[in-house]
Structures are given as structure tokens and as C-alpha cells.
Design a protein around this motif. Structure first.
Motif, PDB file in Angstrom:
ATOM      1  N   ARG A  48      -1.982   2.362  -0.673  1.00 14.88           N
ATOM      2  CA  ARG A  48      -0.674   3.240  -0.246  1.00 14.88           C
ATOM      3  C   ARG A  48      -1.690   4.786  -0.555  1.00 14.88           C
ATOM      4  NH1 ARG A  48       4.018   3.704  -4.814  1.00 14.88           N
ATOM      5  NH2 ARG A  48       2.776   3.863  -6.842  1.00 14.88           N
ATOM      6  N   VAL A  49      -1.093   5.726   0.257  1.00 13.58           N
ATOM      7  CA  VAL A  49      -1.355   7.053   0.092  1.00 13.58           C
ATOM      8  C   VAL A  49      -0.497   7.865  -0.743  1.00 13.58           C
ATOM      9  CG1 VAL A  49      -2.266   9.206   1.539  1.00 13.58           C
ATOM     10  CG2 VAL A  49      -2.785   6.791   2.302  1.00 13.58           C
ATOM     11  N   GLU A  50      -0.866   8.405  -1.789  1.00 17.09           N
ATOM     12  CA  GLU A  50      -0.012   9.408  -2.497  1.00 17.09           C
ATOM     13  C   GLU A  50       0.457  10.622  -1.749  1.00 17.09           C
ATOM     14  OE1 GLU A  50       1.668   8.100  -4.957  1.00 17.09           O
ATOM     15  OE2 GLU A  50       0.200   6.646  -5.712  1.00 17.09           O
ATOM     16  N   ASP A  51       1.320  11.476  -2.343  1.00 19.91           N
ATOM     17  CA  ASP A  51       1.687  12.753  -1.627  1.00 19.91           C
ATOM     18  C   ASP A  51       0.530  13.643  -1.648  1.00 19.91           C
ATOM     19  OD1 ASP A  51       4.172  11.691  -1.057  1.00 19.91           O
ATOM     20  OD2 ASP A  51       5.218  12.745  -2.924  1.00 19.91           O
ATOM     21  N   GLY A  52      -0.454  13.391  -2.511  1.00 18.08           N
ATOM     22  CA  GLY A  52      -1.403  14.484  -2.508  1.00 18.08           C
ATOM     23  C   GLY A  52      -2.541  14.052  -1.657  1.00 18.08           C
ATOM     24  N   GLY A  53      -2.483  12.645  -1.063  1.00 22.72           N
ATOM     25  CA  GLY A  53      -3.455  12.231  -0.130  1.00 22.72           C
ATOM     26  C   GLY A  53      -4.410  11.196  -0.887  1.00 22.72           C
ATOM     27  N   THR A  54      -4.236  10.849  -2.102  1.00 24.36           N
ATOM     28  CA  THR A  54      -5.106  10.121  -2.943  1.00 24.36           C
ATOM     29  C   THR A  54      -4.512   8.648  -2.538  1.00 24.36           C
ATOM     30  OG1 THR A  54      -5.461  11.669  -4.693  1.00 24.36           O
ATOM     31  CG2 THR A  54      -5.910   9.503  -5.148  1.00 24.36           C
ATOM     32  N   VAL A  55      -5.607   7.815  -2.192  1.00 22.02           N
ATOM     33  CA  VAL A  55      -5.238   6.310  -2.096  1.00 22.02           C
ATOM     34  C   VAL A  55      -5.314   5.882  -3.268  1.00 22.02           C
ATOM     35  CG1 VAL A  55      -6.311   4.308  -0.923  1.00 22.02           C
ATOM     36  CG2 VAL A  55      -6.559   6.242  -0.004  1.00 22.02           C
ATOM     37  N   ARG A  60      -1.485   9.730   8.311  1.00 20.29           N
ATOM     38  CA  ARG A  60      -2.196   9.496   6.766  1.00 20.29           C
ATOM     39  C   ARG A  60      -3.518   9.459   6.570  1.00 20.29           C
ATOM     40  NH1 ARG A  60       0.924   5.190   3.739  1.00 20.29           N
ATOM     41  NH2 ARG A  60       0.540   3.827   5.599  1.00 20.29           N
ATOM     42  N   ARG A  61      -4.273  10.449   6.472  1.00 21.56           N
ATOM     43  CA  ARG A  61      -5.712  10.608   6.719  1.00 21.56           C
ATOM     44  C   ARG A  61      -6.449  11.093   5.350  1.00 21.56           C
ATOM     45  NH1 ARG A  61     -10.009  13.054  10.718  1.00 21.56           N
ATOM     46  NH2 ARG A  61     -10.468  11.230  11.965  1.00 21.56           N
ATOM     47  N   THR A  62      -7.139  10.368   4.767  1.00 21.47           N
ATOM     48  CA  THR A  62      -7.688  10.809   3.293  1.00 21.47           C
ATOM     49  C   THR A  62      -9.191  10.632   3.337  1.00 21.47           C
ATOM     50  OG1 THR A  62      -7.319  11.024   0.976  1.00 21.47           O
ATOM     51  CG2 THR A  62      -7.033   8.603   2.153  1.00 21.47           C
ATOM     52  N   VAL A  63      -9.890  11.450   2.506  1.00 20.95           N
ATOM     53  CA  VAL A  63     -11.161  11.221   2.289  1.00 20.95           C
ATOM     54  C   VAL A  63     -11.348  10.597   0.900  1.00 20.95           C
ATOM     55  CG1 VAL A  63     -13.366  12.560   2.108  1.00 20.95           C
ATOM     56  CG2 VAL A  63     -11.948  13.516   3.617  1.00 20.95           C
ATOM     57  N   VAL A  64     -12.236   9.525   1.076  1.00 13.04           N
ATOM     58  CA  VAL A  64     -12.650   8.863  -0.228  1.00 13.04           C
ATOM     59  C   VAL A  64     -14.090   8.758  -0.521  1.00 13.04           C
ATOM     60  CG1 VAL A  64     -10.777   7.374  -0.008  1.00 13.04           C
ATOM     61  CG2 VAL A  64     -13.027   6.667   1.095  1.00 13.04           C
ATOM     62  N   GLU A  65     -14.248   8.976  -1.943  1.00 13.12           N
ATOM     63  CA  GLU A  65     -15.530   8.794  -2.503  1.00 13.12           C
ATOM     64  C   GLU A  65     -16.094   7.402  -2.586  1.00 13.12           C
ATOM     65  OE1 GLU A  65     -17.540  11.296  -3.083  1.00 13.12           O
ATOM     66  OE2 GLU A  65     -16.162  13.071  -2.858  1.00 13.12           O
ATOM     67  N   VAL A  66     -16.983   6.923  -1.626  1.00 13.02           N
ATOM     68  CA  VAL A  66     -17.230   5.618  -1.476  1.00 13.02           C
ATOM     69  C   VAL A  66     -17.341   4.861  -2.788  1.00 13.02           C
ATOM     70  CG1 VAL A  66     -18.850   4.075  -0.439  1.00 13.02           C
ATOM     71  CG2 VAL A  66     -17.898   5.945   0.837  1.00 13.02           C
ATOM     72  N   ALA A  67     -18.635   5.279  -3.815  1.00 13.61           N
ATOM     73  CA  ALA A  67     -18.704   4.705  -4.768  1.00 13.61           C
ATOM     74  C   ALA A  67     -17.508   4.588  -5.706  1.00 13.61           C
ATOM     75  CB  ALA A  67     -19.916   5.673  -5.630  1.00 13.61           C
TER      76      ALA A  67
END
Length: 353
Positions: A282-289, A252-259
Motif C-alpha cells: 500500500r502507498v502511504e500519504d507521503g508516497g512511501t510504499v 499512485r506513483r512512487t519512486v523506490v530504492e531498489v536495494a
């Protein structure tokens, strides 16, 4: 009737604990609103809640507590006394066993001390670029401990090995690691703990662009930048083996926009915890936190101290970061997309409900 908030305040159990004890059948509210699900308690249930709080602080198992509460108001107190006596015996036996194990551990520690001391007595001379060391110290500074009971964590670990310098801090609830390339050293591994005030003094010297010189002579460490220097004694303690604390790889690895993610944390739903406000992720199926609102059930949700997470995001000084979420009990990792040797980990907070 008492609301769940009033019961939590007067009993000291906490709202999440009361919800847990309701589902466990230990302390069931007198009435639950069928529309809102809000719990209400009879006034006499406060005595049961206070008793429950005492028994939990004493470490009594839930199965025995359930019997205690069922028998507490009855005329026959024999079962209550037997349960208390049995639990006291367990505690005494457990303390005896713990003392025996601790004695063995002290012997093992005595044997290890000589080997660990060798990591602090070498002489080291090396060079590192000022911007890299400055960035490394900025990245880890937020996780340094201020607990006087744990002096070995009250500084920054400088771990020198090969062509790398790792700077590490931890306060048990979070840990930060940054890696810097070095030159001019090809000796064995050396570790020193630089007291936090000295590390801050070193950081103040790193305003330029050139090389600075770091030296370790026994228990003294010195940073020279031009004609200025910061020097002092290292802490005479052993830092925990941070490499054993590193998180395992997770899917469960996802990239987030920090701001955007930081704004969502600041304005999104929170839960109250003993250590401060908690954000539940939680991490959605599409990878969004996403942030879970109160009452949302998800077996993979992870709770974390919101302030700690915001500090970790800021310290990394990147527009985008990689967020790794494992199980609800596994540490959360925050990594840089361009430098995975520099990262932070945060310990999750257990949710009773």
C-alpha cells in the motif's frame, strides 16, 4: 476443536477463504478468541467445509450455498435437491451459451488470420547496438512463458515499427516490454516471435559494443554479430496485442530504492497464496510504499506474487524505479525513471479477506 489452519488443511479451502466465508456468514467458526481474533471450529464443521468446497468448485452462488448448508443436516432434503437441480440447469444453459459465442468467435478469428499473417511474412533488415539489444533482452527474459499449453507465449516478441524495436514477453501473470532504437529500416510494421532458446542464443552474441544486424525473411530470423550469427525459425503463432494490455496512468506513483525495497520484500510479511508467497503493498500519504501485515485492512492494498516482483525489480537493472499502484484489481507497473518505454507489469492477486 479445530484451528483455522487445521480446517484449511483438511478442507482444502485455505485460511483466507475461511475468513471470507466467516464474514459472509456462510461458514461461521464455533468460537473466536476475543483477544487474538483466532478462529476455532467444531469437528462436525469439517463436513460443512468439505461440502462448501465442492459447491464452490461447481460454481454455485454463495446465496444458494448458504441455504444448502442450512438444509444439509435436516430431515427434509427437498430444498437441497431443488438447489442442486437449479444450479445444474444454470450450468447447462451457460455451457450452451458459451458454445454459441465460441462458434461466433471462431468465425471472426478466421477473418482476422489473413490480416495478422501479413505481419510475419515481410523481409526486414536493420541495425541495432549490441548493448541496447542485450539490455532489452535481459529486461524481458524473466517474463517469458514456459507453459506448453500456450506456445504463442513461449518466446520473445520482436515488434518492429518505425525507428523502434519493442521486445515483449508475457506469461499472463506478468509482462515485460523494452524499447530499442534501430536504424536502416523504414518499412511497415513487422512482428515475429523468437523462440526463447533462440533469443538466449542471440543474447550470447551481444558481448561487444558495436552494431549488430537483425534480419527477418518470412518465418526465419537471424542476428549477425561480426562473423557469428544465431538464426532459426520464428514461432508460427500470433502474439497477443500487448498494447491493449498496457496499464492506464495512475495517480499512485512512487519512486523506490531498489536495494532497500528488495530487502524489505525478502524479510517482510508475506501471505500464502495458490501461486506462492504474496506481498501486500500500500502507498502511504507521503508516497512511501509499505508492506501490510496480516490483518491490516486497507481498501487500496494490492497483493502481488513476491517472487515475480523481485524478478521484475532485478531485471530492470536500476538503483531506483518508479512503482505504479492502481486499484487492487489493476496491474502493477514498474518503470525506469530515465526510460518509461521500458517497463514491467504484474497482475495483482485477489485477496479473499
Amino acid at each position: 476443536m479445530r484451528s483455522i489452519g487445521e480446517m484449511a488443511r483438511d478442507s482444502g479451502l485455505g485460511v483466507s477463504a475461511l475468513r471470507f466465508y466467516d464474514r459472509a456468514g456462510v461458514l461461521v467458526p464455533a468460537w473466536v478468541d476475543p483477544v487474538s481474533g483466532y478462529r476455532w471450529y467444531e469437528p462436525e464443521q469439517l463436513e460443512e467445509a468439505l461440502l462448501l468446497a465442492r459447491l464452490r468448485r461447481a460454481g454455485m452462488p454463495l446465496a444458494d450455498i448458504r441455504l444448502m448448508l442450512a438444509s444439509w443436516s435436516g430431515a427434509d432434503t427437498d430444498l437441497v435437491r431443488k438447489l442442486l437441480k437449479a444450479h445444474l440447469r444454470r450450468l447447462e444453459q451457460g455451457l450452451s451459451d458459451a458454445r454459441s459465442e465460441f462458434s461466433t468467435l471462431r468465425v471472426l478469428l478466421d477473418h482476422r488470420e489473413n490480416a495478422m499473417t501479413s505481419l510475419r511474412i515481410a523481409t526486414v533488415r536493420l541495425s541495432v547496438t549490441a548493448p541496447e539489444l542485450a539490455a532489452a533482452l535481459d529486461t524481458v527474459r524473466f517474463a517469458a512463458s514456459t507453459d506448453p499449453e500456450l506456445p504463442m507465449l513461449g518466446g520473445v516478441l520482436f515488434d518492429i515499427e518505425g525507428e523502434s524495436l519493442h521486445v515483449v514477453t508475457t506469461d499472463r501473470y506478468r509482462m515485460a516490454v523494452a524499447q530499442v532504437g534501430i536504424a536502416g529500416y523504414d518499412g511497415s510494421r513487422v512482428q515475429v516471435i523468437v523462440p526463447t532458446p533462440l533469443a538466449d542464443a542471440m543474447r550470447a552474441l551481444l558481448a561487444g559494443e558495436g552494431l549488430v544486424r537483425l534480419s527477418v525473411d518470412g518465418d526465419r530470423v537471424t542476428l549477425e554479430a561480426g562473423d557469428r550469427q544465431a538464426a532459426g525459425q520464428c514461432l508460427d503463432h500470433d502474439f497477443p496485442d500487448y498494447r491493449r494490455l498496457l496499464p492506464q496512468a495512475t495517480g499512485r506513483r512512487t519512486v523506490v530504492e531498489v536495494a532497500a525495497f528488495g530487502k524489505a520484500l525478502q524479510t517482510g510479511p508475506v501471505r500464502s497464496g495458490e501461486s506462492g508467497d504474496l506481498s501486500v503493498l500500500r502507498v502511504e500519504d507521503g508516497g512511501t510504499v509499505t508492506l501490510c501485515a496480516d490483518g491490516v485492512e486497507d481498501p487500496d492494498r494490492v497483493a502481488v506474487n513476491r517472487a515475480f516482483l523481485l524478478d521484475a525489480l532485478t531485471a530492470q537493472a536500476r538503483d531506483r524505479l518508479i512503482l505504479e499502484l492502481g486499484t487492487p484489481r489493476a496491474p502493477i507497473a514498474i518503470r525506469r525513471p530515465d526510460d518509461e518505454g521500458t517497463f514491467s507489469i504484474l497482475m495483482p492477486v485477489r485477496l479473499d479477506d
